[in-house]
Enzyme design. Structure first.
Site, PDB file in Angstrom:
ATOM      1  N   HIS A 161       4.589   2.185  -8.376  1.00 51.43           N
ATOM      2  CA  HIS A 161       5.809   3.005  -8.459  1.00 51.43           C
ATOM      3  C   HIS A 161       5.497   4.194  -9.360  1.00 51.43           C
ATOM      4  O   HIS A 161       4.773   4.038 -10.347  1.00 51.43           O
ATOM      5  CB  HIS A 161       6.950   2.216  -9.119  1.00 51.43           C
ATOM      6  CG  HIS A 161       7.525   1.135  -8.278  1.00 51.43           C
ATOM      7  ND1 HIS A 161       8.406   1.379  -7.255  1.00 51.43           N
ATOM      8  CD2 HIS A 161       7.352  -0.202  -8.300  1.00 51.43           C
ATOM      9  CE1 HIS A 161       8.754   0.237  -6.694  1.00 51.43           C
ATOM     10  NE2 HIS A 161       8.121  -0.749  -7.297  1.00 51.43           N
TER      11      HIS A 161
ATOM     12  N   HIS B  48       9.388 -14.544  -0.096  1.00 49.76           N
ATOM     13  CA  HIS B  48       9.728 -14.120  -1.448  1.00 49.76           C
ATOM     14  C   HIS B  48      10.669 -15.207  -1.962  1.00 49.76           C
ATOM     15  O   HIS B  48      11.842 -15.252  -1.615  1.00 49.76           O
ATOM     16  CB  HIS B  48      10.398 -12.745  -1.451  1.00 49.76           C
ATOM     17  CG  HIS B  48      10.620 -12.220  -2.835  1.00 49.76           C
ATOM     18  ND1 HIS B  48       9.860 -11.219  -3.387  1.00 49.76           N
ATOM     19  CD2 HIS B  48      11.497 -12.592  -3.794  1.00 49.76           C
ATOM     20  CE1 HIS B  48      10.271 -10.982  -4.631  1.00 49.76           C
ATOM     21  NE2 HIS B  48      11.264 -11.806  -4.894  1.00 49.76           N
TER      22      HIS B  48
ATOM     23  N   VAL C 177       0.820  -1.227   0.000  1.00 50.55           N
ATOM     24  CA  VAL C 177       0.000   0.000   0.000  1.00 50.55           C
ATOM     25  C   VAL C 177       0.847   1.268   0.000  1.00 50.55           C
ATOM     26  O   VAL C 177       0.347   2.354  -0.226  1.00 50.55           O
ATOM     27  CB  VAL C 177      -0.995   0.043   1.194  1.00 50.55           C
ATOM     28  CG1 VAL C 177      -1.984  -1.118   1.114  1.00 50.55           C
ATOM     29  CG2 VAL C 177      -0.285   0.058   2.537  1.00 50.55           C
ATOM     30  N   ARG C 178       2.171   1.111   0.293  1.00 47.57           N
ATOM     31  CA  ARG C 178       3.084   2.266   0.385  1.00 47.57           C
ATOM     32  C   ARG C 178       2.643   3.213   1.510  1.00 47.57           C
ATOM     33  O   ARG C 178       2.014   2.782   2.462  1.00 47.57           O
ATOM     34  CB  ARG C 178       3.206   3.007  -0.948  1.00 47.57           C
ATOM     35  CG  ARG C 178       3.424   2.125  -2.182  1.00 47.57           C
ATOM     36  CD  ARG C 178       4.735   1.393  -2.167  1.00 47.57           C
ATOM     37  NE  ARG C 178       5.065   0.816  -3.459  1.00 47.57           N
ATOM     38  CZ  ARG C 178       5.819  -0.253  -3.641  1.00 47.57           C
ATOM     39  NH1 ARG C 178       6.331  -0.908  -2.610  1.00 47.57           N
ATOM     40  NH2 ARG C 178       6.088  -0.699  -4.852  1.00 47.57           N
TER      41      ARG C 178
ATOM     42  N   HIS D 278       3.476 -15.106  -4.485  1.00 47.79           N
ATOM     43  CA  HIS D 278       3.491 -14.867  -5.938  1.00 47.79           C
ATOM     44  C   HIS D 278       4.250 -15.927  -6.719  1.00 47.79           C
ATOM     45  O   HIS D 278       5.242 -15.643  -7.389  1.00 47.79           O
ATOM     46  CB  HIS D 278       4.010 -13.455  -6.268  1.00 47.79           C
ATOM     47  CG  HIS D 278       5.177 -12.961  -5.448  1.00 47.79           C
ATOM     48  ND1 HIS D 278       6.337 -13.679  -5.283  1.00 47.79           N
ATOM     49  CD2 HIS D 278       5.355 -11.816  -4.748  1.00 47.79           C
ATOM     50  CE1 HIS D 278       7.172 -12.980  -4.529  1.00 47.79           C
ATOM     51  NE2 HIS D 278       6.604 -11.860  -4.185  1.00 47.79           N
TER      52      HIS D 278
ATOM     53  N   ASN E  47       7.758  -3.686   3.194  1.00 49.04           N
ATOM     54  CA  ASN E  47       8.987  -3.147   2.580  1.00 49.04           C
ATOM     55  C   ASN E  47       8.871  -1.663   2.273  1.00 49.04           C
ATOM     56  O   ASN E  47       9.142  -1.206   1.168  1.00 49.04           O
ATOM     57  CB  ASN E  47       9.371  -3.945   1.326  1.00 49.04           C
ATOM     58  CG  ASN E  47       8.342  -3.832   0.210  1.00 49.04           C
ATOM     59  OD1 ASN E  47       7.156  -3.628   0.472  1.00 49.04           O
ATOM     60  ND2 ASN E  47       8.786  -3.965  -1.025  1.00 49.04           N
TER      61      ASN E  47
HETATM   62  C1  NCD Z   1       7.468  -5.189  -4.963  1.00 49.48           C
HETATM   63  C2  NCD Z   1       7.576  -3.705  -4.599  1.00 49.48           C
HETATM   64  O1  NCD Z   1       7.671  -2.889  -5.522  1.00 49.48           O
HETATM   65  O2  NCD Z   1       7.537  -3.375  -3.416  1.00 49.48           O
HETATM   66  N1  NCD Z   1       7.815  -5.356  -6.329  1.00 49.48           N
HETATM   67  C3  NCD Z   1       7.487  -6.380  -7.150  1.00 49.48           C
HETATM   68  O3  NCD Z   1       7.976  -6.432  -8.292  1.00 49.48           O
HETATM   69  N2  NCD Z   1       6.655  -7.323  -6.774  1.00 49.48           N
HETATM   70  C4  NCD Z   1       8.334  -5.979  -4.052  1.00 49.48           C
HETATM   71  C5  NCD Z   1       8.053  -7.451  -4.031  1.00 49.48           C
HETATM   72  O4  NCD Z   1       6.972  -7.892  -3.660  1.00 49.48           O
HETATM   73  O5  NCD Z   1       8.938  -8.221  -4.393  1.00 49.48           O
HETATM   74 ZN    ZN Z   2       5.206  -8.013  -3.184  1.00 48.04          ZN
END
Ligand code: NCD
Ligand code: ZN
Length: 367
Positions: free
Chosen positions: A269, A149, A24-25, A191, A49
């Site tokens: 992003h 991950h 969600v940032r 994932h 993260n």
């Molecule tokens: C995720 C992120 O941008 O935080 N990016 C992605 O490509 N999935 C990080 C992650 O889940 O690996």
């Molecule tokens: Zn992720």
């Protein structure tokens, strides 16, 4: 109450889903994401993260409050801590007991966005006496989940792995060792992206081992990513693989397994981080966060198994009650038109481009 599919298969009513993997940032992005997330999902696993990463119980609590402010109080944020080489087991206990901690996320250092604080050596996960090992023992004790991950960066001889082989290597060499060292721990492989991963999950899934699947890994293969030139807005970690991998993931999703569930990995992003010298992995998916999965399940002829995948399996694994609300979806094309704006002085850092911009999505939230 159970799912209902209209006679023509063009309208679907399901319990409100849970997104078991969502970035969600923060700040303005969180406000934008929060609204779209709460429209579609009853709750979500909130990835840790951020910058800096979520590594203390106090940070979990503060982030949870921020998420609720953005989603509204009926949304259930399932919080996570970020596994570092120094994460304190006491913080894990505190966060689990008092602050809604659902699990801990393992990032292999350097292999994805904001993973610089990740675990340096995957062997520490199964080596008794290391801090990560003690954290995982605490986690098992608290009946919380380890989210993986699932990627290795290096082979045993120290050579750097091909990015297309990172998950396969992890599934073959690393995952079995973690499972063996922590038999009481609930583990979610995040994932999943390869046919080897799908085969491992089919053979070993249990009430202690499940996986999340993204819509992008069900819908795309690497021909899509490279058609006419490389497409940065189809770039994720883990990387999109071959058609045969996509088909194996579809079979797993459609299998009706109770240990497979929805995790969108929506990861916005700004365009400046995508269309640049070194493109960040991750794309915003939340604007069509359930619709894209309905499209995938429709393609697979598996809409009758959609509710379990989206709304029941994930929460059950995590020990969370399913929602008693419902959402309705209709099979109706719409075009993704909106990009999202945030404040920035830097060029191209003020706009987020969502997945499928300018293109059709085959399912829609009913009004
Ligand atoms: C995720 C992120 O941008 O935080 N990016 C992605 O490509 N999935 C990080 C992650 O889940 O690996
Ligand atoms: Zn992720």
């Amino acid at each position: 109450m159970s799912a209902s599919l209209s006679e023509t298969g063009s309208r679907l009513s399901i319990r409100m889903p849970f997104d078991m993997h969502h970035h969600v940032r923060g700040g303005e992005t969180l406000k934008i994401v929060g609204e779209m997330l709460a429209q579609r999902f009853a709750g979500a696993i909130i990835m840790p993260n951020t910058q800096p990463p979520i590594t203390t119980a106090a940070m979990v609590e503060a982030y949870r409050a921020e998420v609720i402010a953005a989603t509204g109080p009926s949304f259930q944020p399932l919080m996570t801590l970020y596994l570092t080489d120094t994460l304190d087991p006491a913080q894990v206990r505190l966060a689990r007991t008092h602050h809604g901690l659902a699990g801990i996320k393992y990032y292999p250092r350097g292999l994805t966005t904001n993973s610089d604080s990740g675990v340096a050596n995957p062997a520490s996960l199964w080596t008794a006496g290391s801090t990560p090992f003690e954290v995982l023992r605490t986690l098992a004790d608290l009946d919380a989940v380890l989210l993986l991950h699932a990627a290795d960066g290096f082979a045993a001889d120290g050579s750097e792995l091909d990015p297309y082989d990172q998950e396969t290597h992890f599934v073959r060499e690393t995952l079995p060792r973690i499972v063996e060292a922590h038999p009481a721990l609930k583990i979610s492989v995040e994932h999943l992206s390869t046919k080897e991963g799908a085969a491992f999950m089919s053979a070993n899934q249990s009430a202690h081992l499940g996986c999340s699947l993204t819509a992008q890994h069900l819908l795309l293969d690497r021909r899509d990513v490279h058609r006419g030139g490389f497409r940065p807005h189809m770039s994720w970690w883990p990387i999109i693989q071959r058609e045969e991998d996509k088909l194996a993931l579809r079979d797993l999703a459609a299998s009706g397994s109770p240990f497979v569930w929805l995790g969108s990995d929506s990861a916005p992003h700004p365009i400046g981080k995508k269309e640049t010298d070194c493109c960040a992995g991750g794309v915003m998916m939340v604007h069509a966060g359930i619709e894209l999965y309905a499209e995938a399940f429709d393609l697979m002829g598996a809409l009758d198994r959609f509710e379990a995948f989206a709304a029941l399996n994930g929460p059950r694994f995590y020990g969370v009650a399913p929602s008693d609300r419902t959402i309705d979806l209709v099979r109706e094309d719409w075009v993704v038109r909106q990009t999202f704006h945030i404040t920035s002085d830097e060029p191209r850092m003020d706009e987020i481009r969502p997945f499928r911009l300018g293109e059709k999505v085959a399912w829609k939230l009913a009004a």
